[in-house]
Design a protein around this motif. Structure first.
Motif, mmCIF file in Angstrom:
data_model
loop_
_atom_site.group_PDB
_atom_site.id
_atom_site.type_symbol
_atom_site.label_atom_id
_atom_site.label_comp_id
_atom_site.label_asym_id
_atom_site.label_seq_id
_atom_site.Cartn_x
_atom_site.Cartn_y
_atom_site.Cartn_z
ATOM 1 N N GLU A 133 54.073 63.397 72.570
ATOM 2 C CA GLU A 133 53.553 62.093 72.143
ATOM 3 C C GLU A 133 52.801 61.396 73.262
ATOM 4 O O GLU A 133 51.887 60.625 73.000
ATOM 5 C CB GLU A 133 54.691 61.213 71.640
ATOM 6 C CG GLU A 133 55.286 61.723 70.341
ATOM 7 C CD GLU A 133 56.407 60.830 69.819
ATOM 8 O OE1 GLU A 133 56.648 59.764 70.416
ATOM 9 O OE2 GLU A 133 57.024 61.207 68.825
ATOM 10 N N THR A 134 53.174 61.630 74.523
ATOM 11 C CA THR A 134 52.502 61.000 75.667
ATOM 12 C C THR A 134 52.167 62.074 76.696
ATOM 13 O O THR A 134 52.685 63.195 76.652
ATOM 14 C CB THR A 134 53.412 59.940 76.330
ATOM 15 O OG1 THR A 134 54.558 60.597 76.865
ATOM 16 C CG2 THR A 134 53.822 58.867 75.335
ATOM 17 N N ALA A 135 51.338 61.690 77.656
ATOM 18 C CA ALA A 135 50.917 62.635 78.689
ATOM 19 C C ALA A 135 52.069 62.994 79.624
ATOM 20 O O ALA A 135 52.225 64.160 80.007
ATOM 21 C CB ALA A 135 49.753 62.058 79.479
ATOM 22 N N THR A 136 52.883 62.024 79.995
ATOM 23 C CA THR A 136 54.007 62.325 80.897
ATOM 24 C C THR A 136 55.025 63.219 80.198
ATOM 25 O O THR A 136 55.609 64.106 80.810
ATOM 26 C CB THR A 136 54.682 61.033 81.385
ATOM 27 O OG1 THR A 136 55.077 60.247 80.255
ATOM 28 C CG2 THR A 136 53.756 60.232 82.266
ATOM 29 N N GLU A 137 55.221 62.991 78.900
ATOM 30 C CA GLU A 137 56.119 63.855 78.138
ATOM 31 C C GLU A 137 55.537 65.264 78.026
ATOM 32 O O GLU A 137 56.267 66.248 78.093
ATOM 33 C CB GLU A 137 56.338 63.260 76.741
ATOM 34 C CG GLU A 137 57.354 63.989 75.911
ATOM 35 C CD GLU A 137 57.515 63.357 74.542
ATOM 36 O OE1 GLU A 137 57.409 64.103 73.544
ATOM 37 O OE2 GLU A 137 57.740 62.136 74.478
ATOM 38 N N ALA A 138 54.223 65.369 77.863
ATOM 39 C CA ALA A 138 53.578 66.684 77.787
ATOM 40 C C ALA A 138 53.724 67.436 79.095
ATOM 41 O O ALA A 138 53.835 68.666 79.106
ATOM 42 C CB ALA A 138 52.101 66.517 77.440
ATOM 43 N N LEU A 139 53.746 66.718 80.189
ATOM 44 C CA LEU A 139 53.863 67.354 81.496
ATOM 45 C C LEU A 139 55.305 67.752 81.800
ATOM 46 O O LEU A 139 55.559 68.847 82.307
ATOM 47 C CB LEU A 139 53.325 66.416 82.580
ATOM 48 C CG LEU A 139 53.206 66.985 83.970
ATOM 49 C CD1 LEU A 139 52.227 68.152 83.991
ATOM 50 C CD2 LEU A 139 52.751 65.906 84.931
ATOM 51 N N THR A 140 56.253 66.862 81.493
ATOM 52 C CA THR A 140 57.633 67.105 81.904
ATOM 53 C C THR A 140 58.509 67.738 80.822
ATOM 54 O O THR A 140 59.309 68.615 81.124
ATOM 55 C CB THR A 140 58.287 65.783 82.375
ATOM 56 O OG1 THR A 140 58.212 64.843 81.313
ATOM 57 C CG2 THR A 140 57.594 65.266 83.613
ATOM 58 N N GLN A 141 58.407 67.300 79.556
ATOM 59 C CA GLN A 141 59.266 67.826 78.498
ATOM 60 C C GLN A 141 58.480 68.035 77.208
ATOM 61 O O GLN A 141 58.653 67.307 76.243
ATOM 62 C CB GLN A 141 60.412 66.859 78.176
ATOM 63 C CG GLN A 141 60.860 66.013 79.284
ATOM 64 C CD GLN A 141 61.763 64.886 78.794
ATOM 65 O OE1 GLN A 141 62.051 64.749 77.618
ATOM 66 N NE2 GLN A 141 62.218 64.098 79.720
ATOM 67 N N PRO A 142 57.598 69.021 77.154
ATOM 68 C CA PRO A 142 56.832 69.258 75.924
ATOM 69 C C PRO A 142 57.732 69.805 74.821
ATOM 70 O O PRO A 142 58.755 70.440 75.088
ATOM 71 C CB PRO A 142 55.786 70.287 76.343
ATOM 72 C CG PRO A 142 56.386 70.984 77.502
ATOM 73 C CD PRO A 142 57.251 69.983 78.204
ATOM 74 N N GLN A 143 57.334 69.561 73.579
ATOM 75 C CA GLN A 143 58.107 70.058 72.434
ATOM 76 C C GLN A 143 57.715 71.483 72.073
ATOM 77 O O GLN A 143 58.238 72.044 71.127
ATOM 78 C CB GLN A 143 57.895 69.137 71.238
ATOM 79 C CG GLN A 143 58.482 67.771 71.456
ATOM 80 C CD GLN A 143 58.415 66.932 70.194
ATOM 81 O OE1 GLN A 143 58.077 67.420 69.129
ATOM 82 N NE2 GLN A 143 58.732 65.662 70.340
ATOM 83 N N GLY A 144 56.786 72.022 72.784
ATOM 84 C CA GLY A 144 56.337 73.384 72.556
ATOM 85 C C GLY A 144 54.919 73.542 73.077
ATOM 86 O O GLY A 144 54.321 72.594 73.583
#
Length: 171
Positions: A9-20
């Motif tokens: 949902e966010t860039a930091t989430e994509a970097l640290t904890q992506p859903q796949g």
């Protein structure tokens, strides 16, 4: 190796904890279970976050979703491309196609007198007199027609002599 992009949902989430990770939009929507859009965001982490994200950034660089740049002050700038999950309300509907406009021009418009006709340019009467019969050229391969002095006859030459054509005719 094909590029895969994280789903988040966010860039930091994509970097640290992506859903796949997915390569295509269809695959990303299947993994996320909701609509996604391809998104690129720029992150400017402080010195403490840069060290914290170092392992995540290295892993994302291996998949091709992250590029690292440097700001004017020498600090790292991280460009991350990812599949951002969106709600149905965030997806903009495509703009409506414009209706074709009716043609209001009718046959009356095209009748003579309604449209301007271009005047033809006057023809120069001396247009064909580019090569006046002022005498033969210097190479000697042209001569005046004895029956019509306004006509110059040309002969094919070998190109080896210049200006000796008059001497050739005299011989």
């Amino acid at each position: 190796m094909s590029l895969t992009y994280p789903i988040a949902e966010t860039a930091t989430e994509a970097l640290t904890q992506p859903q796949g990770h997915a390569r295509t939009k269809a695959a990303a929507q299947d993994l996320a279970g909701q609509p996604v859009v391809f998104h690129t965001e720029w992150l400017r982490p402080g010195p403490e976050r840069a060290e914290e994200w170092q392992a995540s950034v290295q892993a994302a660089m291996n998949t091709g979703s992250v590029q690292i740049y440097e700001s004017e002050k020498g600090r790292p700038v991280i460009a991350i491309s990812f599949w951002r999950m969106v709600d149905e309300s965030e997806i903009a509907p495509p703009p409506p196609k414009p209706k074709p406009q009716e043609d209001h021009a009718d046959d009356l418009y095209f009748r003579s007198g309604r449209t301007r006709k271009k005047k033809p340019k006057p023809i120069d009467p001396n247009q064909l007199d580019l090569f006046r019969g002022d005498g033969p050229d210097q190479s000697g391969y042209e001569r005046q027609d004895p029956d019509n002095p306004d006509i110059v006859l040309t002969e094919e030459g070998d190109g080896t002599r210049f200006g000796s054509g008059a001497e050739k005719e005299a011989e």
